[in-house]
Design an enzyme around this catalytic site. Structure first.
Site, PDB file in Angstrom:
ATOM      1  N   LYS A 127       0.538  -1.099  -0.038  1.00  0.00           N
ATOM      2  CA  LYS A 127       0.205   0.218  -0.300  1.00  0.00           C
ATOM      3  C   LYS A 127       0.659   1.608   0.091  1.00  0.00           C
ATOM      4  O   LYS A 127       1.784   1.132   0.640  1.00  0.00           O
ATOM      5  CB  LYS A 127      -1.528  -0.235   1.072  1.00  0.00           C
ATOM      6  CG  LYS A 127      -1.742   1.011   1.503  1.00  0.00           C
ATOM      7  CD  LYS A 127      -2.698   0.912   2.321  1.00  0.00           C
ATOM      8  CE  LYS A 127      -3.509   1.949   2.619  1.00  0.00           C
ATOM      9  NZ  LYS A 127      -4.325   1.789   4.268  1.00  0.00           N
ATOM     10  N   SER A 170      -9.503   1.510   2.792  1.00  0.00           N
ATOM     11  CA  SER A 170      -8.881   2.116   2.159  1.00  0.00           C
ATOM     12  C   SER A 170      -7.639   1.589   1.801  1.00  0.00           C
ATOM     13  O   SER A 170      -7.045   1.849   0.219  1.00  0.00           O
ATOM     14  CB  SER A 170      -7.876   3.580   3.241  1.00  0.00           C
ATOM     15  OG  SER A 170      -7.529   3.184   4.221  1.00  0.00           O
ATOM     16  N   SER A 220      -9.834  -0.227   7.556  1.00  0.00           N
ATOM     17  CA  SER A 220      -9.014  -0.785   6.076  1.00  0.00           C
ATOM     18  C   SER A 220      -8.845  -2.155   5.415  1.00  0.00           C
ATOM     19  O   SER A 220      -8.380  -1.410   4.069  1.00  0.00           O
ATOM     20  CB  SER A 220      -8.222   0.943   6.703  1.00  0.00           C
ATOM     21  OG  SER A 220      -9.601   2.164   6.234  1.00  0.00           O
TER      22      SER A 220
END
Ligand code: ZN
Lengths: 487, 88, 493
Positions: free
Chosen positions: A78, A153, A177
């Protein structure tokens, strides 16, 4: 090799049927095939990956027995995780072009194990969001239906595993997330106990809630990645010095005799009927495996959302003060310093980030601190106490991961309706407990996730319950259309 | 304003409307009786986490300045600070 | 008005209320929250930085144990309480020398509370309360192009100093005169340098002071409008700034005006303070607990361990010097001014130099040389061991006072062994009675007029005779003995 697991690839690397370079080439080819539709990557780190693949090949040849199971395995990170010399944007315009001069601890541990970094994945700006629509670099498509969001997210990290590009990726979980996008894309997503994985090198959203964790296709893979990244780090003062027990040792111990609690509040009115059906079927599977299920209550679940939306913005308003256009990132040049700050931050931050920074600034400002921030800190204590009380009677909690399946892009423009996505995941962040999402069914072709939560430091127990359930079902083995696209 | 974000008037109006709705939702927090509750600033029971006073090699000015939008020699550079801006 | 009339004239019509805030950098080797070297002065700009003190995305702070130790040490020296629980907080504000946009500091639960500092001002004991001593991090430094802040077009930022451990010592508003304020700072600096936590350098900014000052009608309970004065980088500047501020505030009040709560900067060149920021521009720092750092629980064992490392403090040491070495209060104070000075003194005594002799030389000729050469004895060519052997020669009567003085001046710079030098150069004092008696006779014979004058009762005439004998020995004569022999001989007839 698309959609293989770490376990399968590790064996293939050792029996000579593939090489790290070949796996990397396959992964990059798959990115090329799918990226137009998915937009899961912000950068493909080909050079870094090739060097790592060559090093891994060397290690596998020299020490095939002692090499980590992650050695030579492609993976994605990420874009809130810092890698030395690699563009790291956190999905924000304000960090365009930023190349950290250091690598974070969890990532370094994967590198040390020989994992090969294919690229940095798309995410909500500074990890603020539940749909990955808040990325400054465009939304991510859900591999099961690209008109729909992959959750957030960590949407890019979830989507790339669901698309079969890499067998694992890292995400971060501040209010759900990792778990929520795992549920919405039909993969395994694990948020370890707060303090288990070092946050050093993780671009902070809310420091007391953030935690790094893996996305994988199977729970066994998840345990392997977790084992590689967990453990004390002197660079993170909140990382716990207690020894990490080997999650693989108890992974197959099953759930017979285990007491599992179903929080009444986690199946509230907001839960879609299809999700409820899938999760209730999962409960029966667990019962069939010998677990005893009982209803429990976490009365503050509803108010926990309010706690979260004060504490997370408060911490983020402070954490994001460093984006001022002085030492790194994008600057909007103005003759006066104050104007430079104002215009840089206005141009650099997206709407959701501005909303949360303003909300947090307000909650901490004099005159409002006691009513908002202090009150939230106290209710946070209550949320933890309720978990403690429940865990006196049950070994783990099971529930849906998300009240809904993946929703169409653009369908939740009202911030509050988006915040509701996290209602059953964020309490675990407030209490610092581990939580996992494992695939447990489909509604109209869209995946549903089962969440398992255990007391702090019982990460192995979470994995054990999830593994038992996974082995009794085959939802995890079903592939998204993008994972079956032929070369 | 404290957040140091320069918003246009239209943006400001929209954001303030949204914030009001959020604050209204959050207000339910006030109804919880917290008289007997301590504050949680962080979970866990860690205390006295300290490091020994041993210096390590810094990364140096060149690496420090590599990401700077504007630099001059060994320094970061910002525009003029006006009187009222002193100390922030 | 009778109340005013009964007050000492020097205090004027208003009572002055002063409280001081001192920021002192700690002498740790590494920074407060990262392992960068804390020496920021000798490095090129931004050279001593790392991702943590640059405030880059993703970094986390770690607490320097020594800085906590030093703060507790300071707190104990200032008679503070050490609460069992303390934590760090974030103080949020924007400024380019503060990379994170917040300073890690301490807000409601500081490392220590409720201490005091006692010191004499004009022969009277003053006690000033210490509200708190807490720990934080220093900011970077800024250089403004053209050095004139207001007209500069750009500023240069150096983050070498950023993250250096900084201790804030907040004093109660217990001080009533600029002189007392100055004395408080002198004493505080003395203690900090004594216990080895700070180098006490006001000029370089490792010891910084801000003052809060207000005036009120004598006897009033509540404080007047408070003005904060900054930018004072010497003790003298503090005193002058406060004097100037008293004058200014008195003027405003006397003319019926009202004071505004504000921050003013001392402008040394103009000898006055100028307004920098009014109360309306005051900050809302939005303090909240630092989520990246677990709190500290300093138990009694930790506090006692730190207490055990505390050296004898200057006041106690001066008292002991008076008792143990029979020194005057003045000598004892001079000799305990710095820890090095006091250590040197005790080393001299331990090396066999009589206490009084050591005191006289150390606070006299040695101090003068140290001043002249800007070099303390420890770093001089002589060193305290050398001084001890020189003084032992004096005490044993091997050399006389003037010879010792000359040798001291020479060896202070050039270094060398006093005993060897005295031997090699034949500097030993002439104290042989027979030899000196012969020289006394010769001097009387050569200066009959002086001898006659002395015999006639003119005491000063002896000087000429003494000089004659001294010259005859090349300055090495034992002069007290010469004096006695001359008097004996001249009174014989
Ligand atoms: Zn540093």
């Amino acid at each position: 090799m698309t959609a293989s697991t770490i376990t399968q690839l590790a064996a293939a690397l050792r029996d000579g049927s593939t090489t790290p370079r070949a796996l990397l080439a396959g992964a990059i080819a798959h990115v090329d095939r799918t990226e137009n539709d998915l937009n899961a990557y912000l950068a493909v780190t080909r050079e870094l990956a090739e060097a790592q693949a060559d090093a891994a090949a060397h290690t596998l040849e020299a020490h095939p027995e002692t090499a980590s199971p992650l050695c030579g395995i492609p993976m994605a990170l990420k874009d809130v995780l810092c890698v030395n010399g690699v563009d790291t944007t956190a999905g924000s315009k304000i960090l365009r072009g930023f190349k950290p001069p250091y690598t974070g601890t969890a990532v370094q541990r994967l590198f040390d194990a020989g994992a090969v970094c294919v690229g940095k994945t798309n995410c909500d700006e500074f990890a603020m969001g539940s749909s990955t629509e808040n990325s400054a670099y465009g939304p991510v498509g859900n591999p099961w239906d690209i008109e729909r969001v992959p959750g957030g997210s960590s949407g890019g990290s979830a989507a790339t595993v669901a698309a079969g590009t890499v067998p694992f990726s890292l995400g971060t979980d501040t209010g759900g997330s990792i778990r929520q996008p795992a549920a919405l894309t039909g993969v395994v997503g694990f948020k370890p106990t707060y303090g288990r994985v070092s946050r050093y090198g993780l671009i902070a959203f809310a420091s007391s809630l953030d935690q790094i964790g893996p996305f994988t296709r199977t729970v066994e893979d998840c345990a392997m990645v977790y084992a590689a990244i967990a453990g004390h780090d002197p660079r993170d003062s909140t990382s716990d010095p207690r020894a990490v027990d080997d999650p693989l040792a108890s992974l197959r111990a099953g759930v017979a005799g285990m007491r599992l609690g179903i929080p009444r509040e986690y199946l509230g009115a907001g839960t879609e009927p299809g999700v409820r059906d899938a999760v209730e079927a999962a409960f029966r599977v667990l019962e069939g495996l010998g677990a005893s299920l009982q209803e429990v209550s976490l009365p503050s679940t509803d108010v926990a959302l309010s706690v979260y939306y004060i504490i997370a913005p408060a911490e983020c308003s402070s954490n994001l003060a460093r984006y001022d256009g002085v030492r790194f990132g994008v600057r909007v040049e103005r003759p006066s310093l104050t104007e430079m700050y104002l215009q840089t931050r206005d141009a650099g931050f997206g709407n959701e980030v501005k909303r949360r920074v303003m909300l947090g600034t307000y909650a901490l400002s004099s005159g409002y601190y006691d009513a908002y921030y202090r009150q939230a800190q106290k209710v946070r204590t209550l949320v933890s106490q309720e978990f403690d009380a429940v865990f006196k009677n049950v070994d783990a909690i099971v529930s849906p991961t998300s009240p809904s399946v993946a929703f169409p892009m653009g369908s939740r423009s009202d911030p509050l309706s988006m915040y509701m996505c996290d209602v059953v995941t964020l309490p675990a962040n407030l209490a610092g407990t581990p939580g996992i999402s494992v695939p447990c069914g489909f509604v109209d072709g869209l995946p549903v996730g089962l969440q398992v939560i255990a007391p702090r430091f019982e990460d192995s127990r979470v994995l054990r319950v999830a593994h038992a359930y996974e082995q009794a079902t085959d939802f995890h083995a079903q592939l998204s259309p993008y994972a079956t696209v032929a070369a | 304003m404290l957040a140091r974000i320069g918003l246009s008037d239209a943006e400001k109006d929209r954001l303030l409307g949204e914030l009001e709705a959020i604050l209204e939702h959050i207000a339910r927090l006030q109804q919880v009786d917290t008289s007997a509750l301590a504050e949680t600033a962080q979970v866990g029971d860690l205390v006295n986490v300290m490091r020994a006073d041993v210096p390590e090699e810094p990364i140096g000015a060149a690496a420090a300045l590599r990401n700077a939008p504007v630099s001059d020699g060994n320094y970061f550079v910002v525009g003029a600070i006006q009187g009222a801006e002193l100390d922030g | 008005m009778t109340e005013t009339a009964t007050r000492p004239a020097a205090l004027g019509r208003y009572e002055v209320v002063i409280g001081l805030e001192v920021h002192a950098q700690l002498l740790t080797r590494s920074k407060m929250f990262c392992p960068c070297p804390a020496d920021y002065i000798n490095a090129a700009p931004n050279e001593n930085t790392c991702p943590v003190c640059l405030g880059l995305p993703g970094v986390l702070p770690t607490i320097n144990e020594k800085a906590v130790d030093f703060t507790v040490r300071t707190a104990l020296a200032l008679h503070c309480d050490i609460p069992p629980f303390t934590k760090f907080d974030r103080k949020n504000y924007f400024y380019p020398d503060l990379p994170k946009g917040y300073q890690i500091s301490q807000y409601d639960l500081p490392l220590s509370l409720n201490g005091y500092l006692e010191f004499p001002v004009g022969g009277e004991a003053v006690r000033c309360g210490i509200t708190r001593v807490h720990l934080e991090e220093d900011t970077g430094t800024m250089h403004h192009a053209g050095d004139v802040l207001q007209s500069a077009t750009s500023s240069l930022i150096d983050l070498n100093r950023c993250g250096v451990p900084l201790m804030e010592i907040v004093g109660e508003p217990d001080l009533r005169t600029p002189e007392a304020a100055r004395e408080y700072l002198v004493r505080l600096r003395q203690i900090l340098t004594y216990i080895g936590v700070n180098d006490g350098n006001l000029e370089k900014g490792s010891f910084r002071c801000d003052a809060n000052i207000s005036l009120r009608t004598p006897g009033a309970q509540e404080l007047g409008v408070k003005v904060e004065v900054k930018n004072m980088n010497s003790f003298r500047a503090v005193q002058r700034a406060l004097e100037s501020e008293i004058e200014r505030q008195t003027g405003v009040l006397d003319s019926g005006g009202t004071l505004v709560q504000e921050t003013r900067g001392w402008v040394e060149a103009q000898g006055r303070t100028i307004s920098q920021r009014s109360k309306e521009q005051a900050h809302d720092y939005r303090y909240f607990p630092e989520p990246d750092l677990p709190p500290l629980r300093l138990d009694a064992a930790f506090v006692e361990r730190v207490r055990a490392t505390l050296p004898e403090l200057p006041e106690a040491r001066a008292r002991r010097f008076q008792e143990q070495y029979g020194l005057t209060a003045y000598d004892a104070a001079v000799l305990t001014d710095t820890r090095e000075e006091a250590d040197t003194y005790e080393a001299l005594v331990a090396a066999g130099v009589p206490a009084k002799l050591a005191a006289n030389w150390q606070s006299g000729d040695v101090a003068a040389l140290a001043n002249e050469h800007h070099t303390p004895l420890q770093h001089s060519g002589l060193g305290s061991d050398g001084l001890a052997s020189l003084l032992r020669l004096v005490e044993a009567g091997t050399i006389n006072g003037p010879t010792a003085k000359e040798l001291l001046a020479e060896l202070y710079v050039a270094g060398g062994n006093p005993e060897a030098l005295v031997r090699d150069r034949g500097l030993a004092q002439v104290s042989d009675t027979a030899e000196l008696s012969a020289l006394v006779d010769a001097a009387i014979a050569a200066n009959p007029a002086a001898a006659a004058d002395f015999r006639a009762g003119k005491q000063q005439a002896l000087g000429q005779l003494m000089r004659a004998v001294k010259d005859a020995t090349g300055g090495k004569a034992d002069m007290p003995l010469v004096n006695r022999l001359l008097r004996d001989r001249l009174s014989e007839q």
